[in-house]
Design an enzyme around this catalytic site. Structure first.
Site, PDB file in Angstrom:
ATOM      1  N   ASP A   1     -10.319   6.892 -24.342  1.00 41.46           N
ATOM      2  CA  ASP A   1     -10.733   5.640 -24.967  1.00 41.46           C
ATOM      3  C   ASP A   1      -9.917   4.540 -24.290  1.00 41.46           C
ATOM      4  O   ASP A   1      -8.897   4.827 -23.654  1.00 41.46           O
ATOM      5  CB  ASP A   1     -10.428   5.718 -26.473  1.00 41.46           C
ATOM      6  CG  ASP A   1     -10.682   4.406 -27.173  1.00 41.46           C
ATOM      7  OD1 ASP A   1     -11.771   3.834 -26.975  1.00 41.46           O
ATOM      8  OD2 ASP A   1      -9.788   3.935 -27.902  1.00 41.46           O
ATOM      9  N   LEU A   2     -10.363   3.305 -24.401  1.00 46.27           N
ATOM     10  CA  LEU A   2      -9.655   2.215 -23.705  1.00 46.27           C
ATOM     11  C   LEU A   2      -8.733   1.428 -24.656  1.00 46.27           C
ATOM     12  O   LEU A   2      -7.504   1.505 -24.568  1.00 46.27           O
ATOM     13  CB  LEU A   2     -10.692   1.271 -23.072  1.00 46.27           C
ATOM     14  CG  LEU A   2     -10.165   0.013 -22.396  1.00 46.27           C
ATOM     15  CD1 LEU A   2      -9.298   0.354 -21.188  1.00 46.27           C
ATOM     16  CD2 LEU A   2     -11.333  -0.876 -21.949  1.00 46.27           C
ATOM     17  N   ASP A   3      -9.375   0.702 -25.588  1.00 47.14           N
ATOM     18  CA  ASP A   3      -8.623  -0.178 -26.488  1.00 47.14           C
ATOM     19  C   ASP A   3      -7.722   0.648 -27.401  1.00 47.14           C
ATOM     20  O   ASP A   3      -8.200   1.489 -28.155  1.00 47.14           O
ATOM     21  CB  ASP A   3      -9.590  -1.011 -27.341  1.00 47.14           C
ATOM     22  CG  ASP A   3     -10.447  -1.954 -26.502  1.00 47.14           C
ATOM     23  OD1 ASP A   3      -9.897  -2.616 -25.619  1.00 47.14           O
ATOM     24  OD2 ASP A   3     -11.664  -2.005 -26.727  1.00 47.14           O
TER      25      ASP A   3
ATOM     26  N   THR B   1      -5.544  -4.139 -26.770  1.00 49.55           N
ATOM     27  CA  THR B   1      -6.426  -5.304 -26.897  1.00 49.55           C
ATOM     28  C   THR B   1      -6.733  -5.625 -28.356  1.00 49.55           C
ATOM     29  O   THR B   1      -7.376  -6.644 -28.629  1.00 49.55           O
ATOM     30  CB  THR B   1      -7.753  -5.037 -26.158  1.00 49.55           C
ATOM     31  OG1 THR B   1      -8.134  -3.710 -26.472  1.00 49.55           O
ATOM     32  CG2 THR B   1      -7.621  -5.211 -24.678  1.00 49.55           C
TER      33      THR B   1
ATOM     34  N   LYS C   1     -11.312  -0.830 -35.484  1.00 53.81           N
ATOM     35  CA  LYS C   1     -10.979  -0.099 -34.259  1.00 53.81           C
ATOM     36  C   LYS C   1     -12.032   0.974 -33.966  1.00 53.81           C
ATOM     37  O   LYS C   1     -12.371   1.765 -34.846  1.00 53.81           O
ATOM     38  CB  LYS C   1      -9.594   0.524 -34.363  1.00 53.81           C
ATOM     39  CG  LYS C   1      -8.502  -0.525 -34.298  1.00 53.81           C
ATOM     40  CD  LYS C   1      -7.113   0.085 -34.259  1.00 53.81           C
ATOM     41  CE  LYS C   1      -6.070  -1.016 -34.123  1.00 53.81           C
ATOM     42  NZ  LYS C   1      -4.706  -0.497 -34.259  1.00 53.81           N
TER      43      LYS C   1
ATOM     44  N   SER D   1     -15.523   4.458 -23.988  1.00 58.14           N
ATOM     45  CA  SER D   1     -15.164   3.315 -24.835  1.00 58.14           C
ATOM     46  C   SER D   1     -16.394   2.641 -25.425  1.00 58.14           C
ATOM     47  O   SER D   1     -17.458   2.632 -24.810  1.00 58.14           O
ATOM     48  CB  SER D   1     -14.402   2.293 -23.964  1.00 58.14           C
ATOM     49  OG  SER D   1     -14.315   1.052 -24.610  1.00 58.14           O
ATOM     50  N   ALA D   2     -16.208   2.043 -26.601  1.00 56.62           N
ATOM     51  CA  ALA D   2     -17.299   1.294 -27.230  1.00 56.62           C
ATOM     52  C   ALA D   2     -17.435  -0.109 -26.636  1.00 56.62           C
ATOM     53  O   ALA D   2     -18.420  -0.797 -26.855  1.00 56.62           O
ATOM     54  CB  ALA D   2     -17.022   1.162 -28.727  1.00 56.62           C
TER      55      ALA D   2
ATOM     56  N   LYS E   1     -19.419   5.466 -31.788  1.00 56.74           N
ATOM     57  CA  LYS E   1     -18.540   6.453 -32.427  1.00 56.74           C
ATOM     58  C   LYS E   1     -18.622   6.218 -33.942  1.00 56.74           C
ATOM     59  O   LYS E   1     -18.694   5.059 -34.352  1.00 56.74           O
ATOM     60  CB  LYS E   1     -17.093   6.263 -31.961  1.00 56.74           C
ATOM     61  CG  LYS E   1     -16.915   6.430 -30.458  1.00 56.74           C
ATOM     62  CD  LYS E   1     -15.529   5.964 -30.025  1.00 56.74           C
ATOM     63  CE  LYS E   1     -15.417   5.943 -28.512  1.00 56.74           C
ATOM     64  NZ  LYS E   1     -14.134   5.391 -28.017  1.00 56.74           N
TER      65      LYS E   1
ATOM     66  N   GLU F   1      -7.700   9.400 -28.039  1.00 59.19           N
ATOM     67  CA  GLU F   1      -8.302   8.403 -28.946  1.00 59.19           C
ATOM     68  C   GLU F   1      -7.294   7.844 -29.939  1.00 59.19           C
ATOM     69  O   GLU F   1      -6.448   8.588 -30.429  1.00 59.19           O
ATOM     70  CB  GLU F   1      -9.406   9.073 -29.769  1.00 59.19           C
ATOM     71  CG  GLU F   1     -10.812   8.751 -29.366  1.00 59.19           C
ATOM     72  CD  GLU F   1     -11.236   7.302 -29.579  1.00 59.19           C
ATOM     73  OE1 GLU F   1     -10.523   6.545 -30.245  1.00 59.19           O
ATOM     74  OE2 GLU F   1     -12.297   6.943 -29.064  1.00 59.19           O
ATOM     75  N   ASP F   2      -7.428   6.552 -30.271  1.00 57.17           N
ATOM     76  CA  ASP F   2      -6.556   5.963 -31.296  1.00 57.17           C
ATOM     77  C   ASP F   2      -7.309   5.693 -32.601  1.00 57.17           C
ATOM     78  O   ASP F   2      -6.682   5.296 -33.582  1.00 57.17           O
ATOM     79  CB  ASP F   2      -5.942   4.640 -30.808  1.00 57.17           C
ATOM     80  CG  ASP F   2      -6.978   3.536 -30.726  1.00 57.17           C
ATOM     81  OD1 ASP F   2      -8.076   3.792 -30.196  1.00 57.17           O
ATOM     82  OD2 ASP F   2      -6.701   2.422 -31.196  1.00 57.17           O
TER      83      ASP F   2
HETATM   84  C1  BG6 Z   1     -13.666  -0.806 -29.107  1.00 58.90           C
HETATM   85  C2  BG6 Z   1     -12.693  -1.543 -30.021  1.00 58.90           C
HETATM   86  O1  BG6 Z   1     -12.988  -0.212 -28.064  1.00 58.90           O
HETATM   87  O2  BG6 Z   1     -14.620  -1.732 -28.578  1.00 58.90           O
HETATM   88  C3  BG6 Z   1     -13.468  -2.263 -31.109  1.00 58.90           C
HETATM   89  O3  BG6 Z   1     -11.804  -0.618 -30.592  1.00 58.90           O
HETATM   90  C4  BG6 Z   1     -14.495  -3.193 -30.475  1.00 58.90           C
HETATM   91  O4  BG6 Z   1     -12.570  -2.986 -31.917  1.00 58.90           O
HETATM   92  C5  BG6 Z   1     -15.415  -2.405 -29.547  1.00 58.90           C
HETATM   93  O5  BG6 Z   1     -15.278  -3.817 -31.488  1.00 58.90           O
HETATM   94  C6  BG6 Z   1     -16.441  -3.286 -28.835  1.00 58.90           C
HETATM   95  O6  BG6 Z   1     -15.770  -4.130 -27.940  1.00 58.90           O
HETATM   96  P1  BG6 Z   1     -16.431  -5.332 -27.160  1.00 58.90           P
HETATM   97  O7  BG6 Z   1     -15.411  -5.690 -26.119  1.00 58.90           O
HETATM   98  O8  BG6 Z   1     -17.701  -4.831 -26.529  1.00 58.90           O
HETATM   99  O9  BG6 Z   1     -16.696  -6.418 -28.138  1.00 58.90           O
HETATM  100 MG    MG Z   2      -9.557   2.584 -29.385  1.00 57.20          MG
END
Ligand code: BG6
Ligand code: MG
Length: 224
Positions: free
Chosen positions: A15-17, A23, A51, A120-121, A151, A175-176
């Site tokens: 996962d990224l964030d 972030t 998250k 990542s989402a 997710k 994953e966090d």
């Molecule tokens: C996830 C974050 O990685 O990405 C979420 O944990 C965030 O908080 C989601 O809403 C979507 O991110 P973005 O950058 O497409 O708005």
């Molecule tokens: Mg995350």
């Protein structure tokens, strides 16, 4: 993964964030500005619930908290506005914002011959990876632009495994978010939670950050 050899591990999906970069603070600042403009506020604890979930789902939750109703068109404008503020912030990110242990761990994972994918989402992953100089580690990047289900649906990780040409059982996910751990479990993958054990109760193991894990311990985990 009982009865499989420790060599069965072939790929690590990150996962990224909250795993590679922090972030969450930028998401929080931008969502909070939006909520404040609409006349209400929300807490950092509530922000935890955002998250791992998509931009649209986050907005829906926030509007619910503020008891604000909006049409689909208005929601789109609000999500776009939040993203504009968020992108302005992440456009200034630097490699110093990569979380502790990340570069050393990704380097070791690559050197050990495992494949690496992002799961990542976020629809902003390319910009974040570029700003933090992490892009070169990834064989595949699966993000919010490539998946249709968020997710805890396992789509993002199953797509990562498929693009890497490996089986789900040959992957470990980092994953966090609670929703992310559930997604990885539903995909049939091993999970390493990044954060607090009392929150990530479903993860196979939980560490504070990537500085607490080694490639050797990955092999042990994959043999559980
Ligand atoms: C996830 C974050 O990685 O990405 C979420 O944990 C965030 O908080 C989601 O809403 C979507 O991110 P973005 O950058 O497409 O708005
Ligand atoms: Mg995350």
């Amino acid at each position: 993964m009982k009865n499989q050899s420790p060599e069965a591990l072939k790929a690590c999906l990150f996962d990224l964030d909250g795993v590679l970069v922090d972030t969450a603070i930028y998401h929080f600042k931008a969502w909070r500005k939006l909520a404040n403009n609409l006349g209400f506020d929300f807490t950092e604890a509530q922000n935890e619930q955002l998250k791992g979930i998509s931009r649209v789902e986050s907005l829906n939750k926030i509007l619910e908290w503020g008891k604000v109703e909006k049409t689909q068109e208005e929601k789109q404008l609000l999500a776009d506005q939040k993203n504009e503020w968020y992108v302005a912030m992440i456009s200034k990110m630097t490699p110093e914002e990569v979380l502790p242990g990340t570069v050393a761990f990704l380097t070791a994972v690559k050197a050990a011959g495992y494949k690496i994918a992002l799961g990542s989402a976020s629809k902003n992953s390319a910009l974040i990876l570029e700003r933090t100089l992490l892009s070169h580690f990834f064989d595949e990047v699966v993000d919010g632009n490539l998946v249709s289900k968020s997710k805890p649906d396992p789509e993002v990780f199953l797509k990562g495994a498929s693009l890497l040409g490996v089986q789900a059982s040959e992957c470990i996910v980092f994953e966090d978010a609670v929703a992310g751990i559930e997604a990885a479990k539903r995909a049939g993958m091993k999970t390493i939670g990044i954060g607090k054990p009392e929150i990530l109760t479903q993860a196979d193991i939980v560490v504070r950050d990537l500085s607490e894990i080694t490639v050797v311990s990955l092999k042990q985990l994959s043999d559980l």
